[in-house]
Motif scaffolding. Sequence first.
Motif, PDB file in Angstrom:
ATOM      1  N   TRP A  66      68.281  31.648  82.939  1.00 61.56           N
ATOM      2  CA  TRP A  66      68.564  31.897  84.359  1.00 61.56           C
ATOM      3  C   TRP A  66      69.856  32.685  84.530  1.00 61.56           C
ATOM      4  O   TRP A  66      69.942  33.617  85.326  1.00 61.56           O
ATOM      5  CB  TRP A  66      68.623  30.565  85.096  1.00 61.56           C
ATOM      6  CG  TRP A  66      68.823  30.663  86.574  1.00 61.56           C
ATOM      7  CD1 TRP A  66      69.977  30.453  87.274  1.00 61.56           C
ATOM      8  CD2 TRP A  66      67.832  31.002  87.558  1.00 61.56           C
ATOM      9  NE1 TRP A  66      69.775  30.635  88.611  1.00 61.56           N
ATOM     10  CE2 TRP A  66      68.464  30.971  88.817  1.00 61.56           C
ATOM     11  CE3 TRP A  66      66.475  31.316  87.475  1.00 61.56           C
ATOM     12  CZ2 TRP A  66      67.789  31.247  89.992  1.00 61.56           C
ATOM     13  CZ3 TRP A  66      65.805  31.596  88.661  1.00 61.56           C
ATOM     14  CH2 TRP A  66      66.456  31.560  89.888  1.00 61.56           C
ATOM     15  N   SER A  72      70.444  33.481  90.162  1.00 61.96           N
ATOM     16  CA  SER A  72      70.925  33.067  91.487  1.00 61.96           C
ATOM     17  C   SER A  72      71.077  34.267  92.409  1.00 61.96           C
ATOM     18  O   SER A  72      70.727  34.219  93.585  1.00 61.96           O
ATOM     19  CB  SER A  72      72.263  32.336  91.352  1.00 61.96           C
ATOM     20  OG  SER A  72      72.122  31.159  90.598  1.00 61.96           O
ATOM     21  N   LEU A  75      67.482  35.507  93.309  1.00 63.08           N
ATOM     22  CA  LEU A  75      66.814  34.584  94.224  1.00 63.08           C
ATOM     23  C   LEU A  75      67.364  34.712  95.636  1.00 63.08           C
ATOM     24  O   LEU A  75      66.603  34.793  96.612  1.00 63.08           O
ATOM     25  CB  LEU A  75      66.983  33.148  93.724  1.00 63.08           C
ATOM     26  CG  LEU A  75      66.346  32.058  94.604  1.00 63.08           C
ATOM     27  CD1 LEU A  75      64.835  32.250  94.682  1.00 63.08           C
ATOM     28  CD2 LEU A  75      66.679  30.672  94.051  1.00 63.08           C
TER      29      LEU A  75
END
Length: 313
Positions: A66, A72, A75
Amino acid sequence: MSLRGNRLWGVAARGMAMGAADVVPGVSGGTIAFITGIYQELLDSISRVGPHAITVLRRHGPLVAWQYINGSFLLALFAGILISIVSLARLIGYLLDTYPVTLWGFFFGLVLASVIPVLRRVPRWNTGAFFYLLLGVLVAIGVSELRPAQIPATPLILFLSGAVAICAMILPGISGSFILLMIGIYPHVLAAVHELQVMKLLYFAAGALTGLMLFSRLLSWLMHHYLARTLAFLGGILLGSLNIIWPWKLASEPVAGEHLPPLLSNTSPWTYAEVSGESNYLLAALIAAAVAALIVLAVDFYGHRQGGASEGR
């Protein structure tokens, strides 16, 4: 790459601005990404999503994978884009129908002012950079002279349209919505968004995802290896795209069911008023353009100052 919570909200807000721009046939979400300072990070992050990310996932686990793809950031950004497209599609359509000249004046000022931060970042100007600047102008003008086609919204066409449109969307100055309009798919996609036609949206999204994975890698590589020429080319595209979003346009040929400025021919404000019998809304368009330009320059100044402060630490 880690992000603080407050920056995530800022990234999501940038995504919403990109989504709002992408709804308009003539304005690119890539322009918004560039002037808000996230363009390079966007390209690099998307280009990391692929086979190597799967290898990282297998060897080091979900958290490291990730972080590797800057998850982050992606997203928050794409959530903002999606929210904006779903919630603002009707509003943008209403503004285009009700206040077209003023709205296009705003976008004209936004794109014109965006040329400054793009060309200012060209590290060196030489014959090659000027050549690619001119090439970008010619490409954008060539795109703007396309005329609408009509093709059926089959699953394959929706997939290919998504791939082509997403490539245009991440290029500053070339609008994915405009490309969709030219190939006759834009009304189908907009209707699918409004009516939540899930299967059509899935075909389109699959094509967009495929195109995004491939094209972002190419752009990221160009930005890292041929920065001056790539930025000059992007600046040229922005300049040439002004032909698409000139606010005052008159119908030069029949266009079935569409009345958006990119499908019309440019004219002067005074000819527009004389032929259309309406006000040319010159003052409103100039004020909107000035406001947009000030917003762009303020964002660029703030981002440049923040970058300078970071380097000084």
